[in-house]
Design an enzyme around this catalytic site. Sequence first.
Site: not given
Length: 872
Positions: A396, A584-585, A590, A692, A696
């Site tokens: 992952h 998100k985290r 990110k 992911t 969505k």
Amino acid sequence: MYKRQQPYCQAKSGDAKHVGGVLVTGQDANKPVERREPNADMTTEQFKEAYRNKLYSLYAKTLEAASDKEKYLTLASLVRDEISRTWLQAKKLRAQQQENQEKQVYYFSIEFLLGRMLDIHMINLGLKDTCERGLRELGIELAQLREEEEDPGLGNGGLGRLAACYLDSMAALELNGHGCGIRYRYGLFEQQIIGGAQYEFPDDWLKYGYYPWEYRAADEAVEVRFGGAVRLQANGRIVYIHENYEAVSAVPYDIPITGYHNNTVNTLRLWSAEAELAKQACAAGQTDCRNTLQYKQSLESISHVLYPDDTYHEGKVLRLKQQYFMVSAGLQNILRDFRKMNLPYANLPDKVAVHINDTHPALAVPEMMRLLVDEAGLSWEDAWDITVRTMSYTNHTILPEAMEKWPEDLFRTLLPRIYMIVHEINERFCRELWDKYPGNWEKIRHMAIIADGYIHMAYLAIAGSHSTNGVAVLHTDILKKEVLHDFWEIYPQRFNNKTNGVTHRRWLLAANPKLASLVTETIGEAWLEDPCRLQDLTQYADDAAFQKEIAEIKRRNKQVLARIIQQKNGIAVDSDSIFDVQVKRIHAYKRQSLNVFHIMDLYQRLLEDPDLPVWPRTFIIGGKAAMGYYIAKRTIKLINSLAEVINNDKRIRDKIKLVFLANYNVSLAETIIPAADVSEQIPTASREACGTANMKFMMNGAVTLGTLDGGNIEIREAAGHSNIVTFGLTAPEVLQYYRQGGYNPWDIYHSDPRVKRMLEKLVDGSLSSDREDFRAHYDSFLHHGDQYFVLKDFAAYVAAQEIINGKYQDQKVWRRMCIHNIAHAGWFSSDRTFAEYAAEIWRLNEAAISCQDGCEQPGFSPIAKRLGTMLQ
Ligand SMILES: *Cc1c(COP(=O)(O)O)cnc(C)c1O
């Protein structure tokens, strides 16, 4: 380079027909979709009576006296009864299958981020309409009760949510797929924002129990052993005797996973650590009983909390204990079931697939060896062959700091027998390498499972399984070419890609019921079982009436979110503004900071020219930062400090607002995502394996603003290049920079005055009275080489934001983009992903792939048939 075959969603796109004014597709035109709603015949009256009776029996209260929590639990209990009924049937079926020996899949994951279950079960069991109507007649709003359910936070983010989506899809596809994990007493912390900063509170999700959705199965408890020593005994053959160990009871709690309208109920089995065995040992005089209470606590701490802080030695031990605990309990349970079939162990790989989700369950490899060699008495060679053919592994991440490795010493002390087995696996693996690369010590040391005092879990998982997959085309490519290149060279046939997916039933049907109804009214309901049918929406992309309805639904979802923002944050936001969302985290890769920099720059430009032609915008950010991750926690403070400044500055006339929504979790995601216009997916290229949330958002008609990374690349392929906005360095460029040792951020600091101005604002007191608050950010960008290329991508990101601003102003263009995104989201359903896993990794349908018209043959399982059609 990223061309991918897309048989799943393209196969039947030409078949759409109009029947009686409704668009229906393929074979479904003639044949109504087969529905098996177990309680379709329950009337509203029957429901109301059952509801009242349940309330009396549970709480001895009348409707008027009951609290919302009690009303929720009453409803949930009724749904539970229904599940129990269906489950019993499903178990009977499974017992038969075991006689007929259908293969079972066990998905091992340290996280399962389930989200609330009430809605999903009601939908799956076909009960929702009846319940909603019945409750309304009793004067109760379902929406209100829904809020009473605790959201079990048994995961950090994407990894755990993915596991939960997969469980949903396996049940929907009628696959024999079950989850295996840990029942943490406390989930991921509850985040509160105080003075702009994150504070962590325990997530006491079991406060009211999890009664409606779990079934304790104490009689199936197994024993897991830690510590002690191993003694060899030779009695004809060598026997390993593990003694002086600490025994923990692993007690299973089963969470039913219902399938959509198909009577399937699979099981997520979560293990809880209990000290029952310690009590027995004490009674039998085997252990010192003076400190039993303390001892009990120490044993039970194994399932106490998700991902305990591993900064300290104690934390590390606990985490390794959790991993072995889960794997050992899970595998003992699987083998116990297998033995009931009375088959030789050589048949295990035909009946059981064990999937290792990321490296946390990688100890499944040596534990399976232990069970087969020590307990079942197989030879090493036979056991190894069986283990490899049973196991498969998903990678992952390629972030170096996330590649798990355990210090040898710690490992040896905690798991002495498992250590010996890993040692042997390593010896044999290195010998194999030696035969292949004689004399190449450097390479062998580089690939060894045990090297430099550490055990490398990813290497263990690859060596001990028959399949290693990445989670997006780009990610798999990077694994093969860079990160795991050496392994790919020796085992090319083991590597494959399975692009992530998300369940369209939770993320569209349940989370966005208005949009789901519109889709069904427009193209029929075939998309629910075959999400690729969403493609039939493309023909309405320019239809003015359809566009208008899409826009209206988005507007209403935005109004709902605006109310929540008002309630939670006390900020009034305009639901006609662009809702630009990054949830998100919080993590440096990110790049929430890139988002922040664009907002700072836009704010500055608005101050200079309040008439700047920008459409009003609401920036919404949410996410938790790991407890010990300093700079991520500072990022939250940065966002809130900036919000404080912007939201209170009258000069910009409410043109932009910034909101940080606290305690991001699945339930909040279900409200935020349907209300988003812009989906921010802006990681440093190559760092986000797939993502992911991007899928969505797409499914809910948001337009992606993203880098060419992970799943974004495939979203662009599916939705069409003109329906997503991309920018920034590509993965090959980033990887090239990393090889060269980075780039010089000072060049940008000196050449782009906007960058200089923003960086100075971080430390000059404009955002926070404490000038040191954001010093770590400042340093990371300028003095530590801007590892994530935030400054490097800044100009491109601002330009991309301008494109978004331009496109939104032409509502026809924008709505068209939204529709194309929804229409092409079917490929990102986890149903597609799981059909691929089932066919290509677990081989649940050996025969089905080649089956074209032979599927009607007797003895051909309906599952195999179904997979066969999905993958044609
Ligand atoms: C989908 C989801 C994630 C994963 O988001 P990414 O942006 O892909 O990292 C994390 N947390 C929750 C609650 C989610 O629903």
